[in-house]
Structures are given as structure tokens and as C-alpha cells.
Design an enzyme around this catalytic site. Structure first.
Site, PDB file in Angstrom:
ATOM      1  N   CYS A   1      18.018 -52.468 -21.150  1.00  0.00           N
ATOM      2  CA  CYS A   1      17.295 -51.514 -20.291  1.00  0.00           C
ATOM      3  C   CYS A   1      16.528 -52.259 -19.192  1.00  0.00           C
ATOM      4  CB  CYS A   1      16.326 -50.702 -21.130  1.00  0.00           C
ATOM      5  SG  CYS A   1      15.338 -49.576 -20.128  1.00  0.00           S
TER       6      CYS A   1
ATOM      7  N   GLU B   1      21.900 -23.837 -25.482  1.00  0.00           N
ATOM      8  CA  GLU B   1      21.670 -24.612 -24.254  1.00  0.00           C
ATOM      9  C   GLU B   1      20.871 -23.808 -23.227  1.00  0.00           C
ATOM     10  OE1 GLU B   1      22.294 -27.768 -23.272  1.00  0.00           O
ATOM     11  OE2 GLU B   1      22.802 -28.159 -25.351  1.00  0.00           O
TER      12      GLU B   1
HETATM   13 FE1  SF4 Z   1      14.596 -48.087 -21.726  1.00  0.00          FE
HETATM   14 FE2  SF4 Z   1      13.751 -45.624 -22.325  1.00  0.00          FE
HETATM   15 FE3  SF4 Z   1      14.869 -47.128 -24.148  1.00  0.00          FE
HETATM   16 FE4  SF4 Z   1      12.462 -47.756 -23.248  1.00  0.00          FE
HETATM   17  S1  SF4 Z   1      12.990 -45.938 -24.391  1.00  0.00           S
HETATM   18  S2  SF4 Z   1      14.139 -49.164 -23.618  1.00  0.00           S
HETATM   19  S3  SF4 Z   1      12.656 -47.155 -21.118  1.00  0.00           S
HETATM   20  S4  SF4 Z   1      15.858 -46.360 -22.303  1.00  0.00           S
END
Ligand code: SF4
Length: 356
Positions: A215, A40
Site C-alpha cells: 500500500c 445493494e
Molecule cells: Fe492501505 Fe487502507 Fe490497507 Fe491501510 S488499511 S494499508 S491505507 S489499504
């Protein structure tokens, strides 16, 4: 969070990580906090491909935290050489020594205590606690911050600590609730993998993303807008004395500015950081020619990072051919054809007008 398709966010991230995430990196084959911590720290500002070699070399030389703690600092720095950001190496060494001296050689099991160790911030502490001890704590490194702000359509400015705190709360609320022993490491790794391989900064591959149905950024078609973070500019104030030398022909003595810094490479009147230096320079000017000295109205010129408080002093009747080491006498007709900073041009124009 109820989801229209495919279970909760956490369930989808866990399932995606198993099927499509990165599962073969050496530090993923262990729940040893020493190894996870080492990876990390190395990954904080460095690409996976670079870290692989260094990680292997470190482990070969320092197989456990006690070996690292006992090593001379020069040797640790030597092995780190080439990874950059050397504060990380110094903190790595100090952290190992603290784990040995204060925690009996075993990394603490809670993110809260881990975060008290040198070089371990909240997100790194969360990663170690989730990977090694399945603690139900979030991480919020740059990759995960990008995924979550896009997923949530979180457009508050993360330059503000208050907004950052709210995002941490969202990150906490999204964590898995079942089978934490398996789900926490998978989920944590899954978010990291999504940010590194799918939800990338430019042109995210939303069609491959397990979160695209919920999203917000994807639905709005503007993922690249997130995360929102303005840079906080620390403003400074600076005070400059400007020496406006005018000869009997009405020309002004102009010097070229250094190649770097404010007004780089432009012509400008001589600048002094304080009035004592300005007056020392003025004392070297021939006085027999009837100099007239006039303090002009100070003014402020605002730059992106700085407020320049400018204090011009006009000296007329200067007969010296070469009043300072470098520079040249230039008349008003030439000012428009050379690079002059806007406030200096304005100052000279005003001065010129007042002399007529
Ligand atoms: Fe959303 Fe990122 Fe997934 Fe695209 S890649 S759907 S912007 S979370």
C-alpha cells in the site's frame, strides 16, 4: 501486478475475506440477483444495521421481482418509509417493473445491461454481476474507492471524470484472473469489507490490512489524504441594487439582514433584486426636501459560490424619519461597532469620503 509478499492483491483480498471478512449477512447467503440487487440499493446510503430489518420486511412482502413489480407504488414507498432517499424506492419499483416487462422477469447477467436499469449505476451493476454471475467487472463504491486510491497512492482529483475513469481502469486491472467463479464474489465482497471495517476514513487499521505490504499510502504514512476529491462549486451570478440613503445629518439608513442567507444577521443598506423595486421604494421617499440621486460605480463582490454584482444608488438629503419599514439611521461613528459586510463598509467609507 507482481507482489513481494503473499500473492497478488486479488489473492490476498480473497484470502482475507474468507478468514476475516463479513460472511453472515443475509444477502451474502444467496446468488439470487433480486436479493443482491435489493440489498445493494438499500445499502447505498444506509448502514448495514438499519438495512437488515428493512431487507427482511421487503422480502417477506415481495419475495421476488414479479411481486415487487406488481405492487402499488404507495405500498413500496410505505415499506421504504424511514430509509430515506426516496428516489431509491421509486427507482427500485420502476426497475422491478422494467425487469419484468423488458427482461422476462430475470435480471440481465451483464453489468453493462444491468447499468441501463433505473437506479443501477456502474458500481451497483458491477456488484450484482460479480456476486451473482461471477462476471469479471470492478466496483467502485465509496468504500472501494477509498481502499484503491490508498493502495495505489492515486492522488488525482476524482472530481474530474477523466481521473475517475483512470481509477476504474486500475480497478479493472486489479481483478482476479483465476477461478473467477469463486474469486469474483469473494474479491468484490472483500474490498467492500476492507473499506467498511479496516480501511476506514479516519485512522485506518493498516496493521490488520492484507494489503499493507504494497500500500503506497501506508508506506508514505498518509492514508487519510486519499481519496482526493475537491467539490466542484457551481458558481452563480446575482445582481443586487443597493440603496444608500443619507440624511442631512450624514447618517445612513441601515437594516438588519435576515437570520439566514448571505450576510445573515448583519447590518446592511436596503437591498433590492432589481432596479424596478428599487425605484418603487425611492418614489415613496418625500421629495420636497431636495433629494439628490446618484448612481455609483457598480462593483463585484466574490463569495464562495456566488458573484454578487452590486449596483449602489446614493440618495442624499432624505428627511424621512423612517424611510423603509425597518431599519435605523446610523452615523459613521457607529459603523465600526456594528456588523457590516466588508463590501458595504467599504462602500459607505468611500461614499463618506467623497461627500467631504
Ligand atoms: Fe492501505 Fe487502507 Fe490497507 Fe491501510 S488499511 S494499508 S491505507 S489499504
Amino acid at each position: 501486478m507482481s507482489e513481494a509478499m503473499g500473492g497478488s492483491v486479488a489473492e490476498r483480498v480473497v484470502a482475507w475475506q474468507m478468514a476475516s471478512g463479513r460472511n453472515h449477512l443475509p444477502w451474502q447467503q444467496t446468488r439470487d440477483p433480486y436479493r443482491v440487487w435489493l440489498s445493494e440499493i438499500m445499502l447505498q446510503q444506509t448502514q448495514v444495521s438499519t438495512v437488515l430489518d428493512y431487507y427482511a420486511r421487503f422480502l417477506a412482502r415481495f419475495p421476488d421481482v414479479a411481486a415487487l413489480a406488481a405492487a402499488p407504488q404507495d405500498e413500496v414507498m410505505g415499506l421504504w418509509s424511514g430509509l430515506g432517499y426516496y428516489t431509491r424506492a421509486r427507482n427500485l419499483h420502476r426497475c422491478a417493473q422494467q425487469v419484468v416487462s423488458e427482461h422476462g422477469g430475470a435480471f440481465p447477467r451483464s453489468a453493462e445491461v444491468l447499468a441501463t436499469l433505473p437506479g443501477i449505476g456502474r458500481s451497483t451493476a458491477g456488484a450484482i454481476a460479480a456476486f451473482c454471475f461471477s462476471q469479471r467487472v470492478p466496483i467502485l463504491d465509496a468504500n472501494v474507492r477509498r481502499v484503491l486510491t490508498r493502495l495505489l497512492g492515486f492522488d488525482a482529483d476524482l472530481a474530474s471524470a477523466r481521473n475517475e475513469k483512470v481509477l476504474w481502469e486500475h480497478a479493472q486491472a486489479l481483478l482476479p484472473v483465476h477461478d473467477l467463479e469463486n474469486a469474483m464474489p469473494r474479491y468484490t465482497q472483500g474490498l467492500m469489507d476492507l473499506g467498511a471495517t479496516v480501511c476506514v476514513p479516519r485512522a485506518p487499521r493498516c496493521e490488520l490490512c492484507p494489503l499493507n505490504h504494497s500500500c503506497v499510502a501506508f508506506k508514505k504514512g498518509d492514508p487519510e489524504r486519499y481519496p482526493v476529491k475537491t467539490r466542484k462549486l457551481s458558481r452563480r451570478s446575482e445582481s443586487w441594487q443597493l440603496l444608500v440613503l443619507r440624511n442631512p445629518q450624514g447618517q445612513v439608513w441601515l437594516q438588519r439582514r435576515p437570520g439566514t442567507g448571505i450576510w445573515a444577521g448583519m447590518h446592511c443598506v436596503p437591498i433590492f433584486e432589481d432596479s424596478a423595486s428599487l425605484h418603487r421604494c425611492m418614489e415613496t421617499l418625500p421629495s420636497a426636501s431636495g433629494l439628490s440621486v446618484q448612481e455609483l460605480q457598480p462593483f463585484v463582490h466574490v463569495l464562495t459560490h456566488r458573484d454578487l454584482h452590486l449596483h449602489p444608488v446614493l440618495v442624499t438629503g432624505v428627511a424621512a424619519a423612517q424611510p423603509t419599514e425597518d431599519g435605523e439611521w446610523l452615523g459613521a461613528g457607529q459603523w465600526s461597532s456594528i456588523g457590516l459586510p466588508a463590501p458595504i463598509r467599504k462602500l459607505l467609507d468611500t461614499t463618506q469620503a467623497s461627500l467631504w
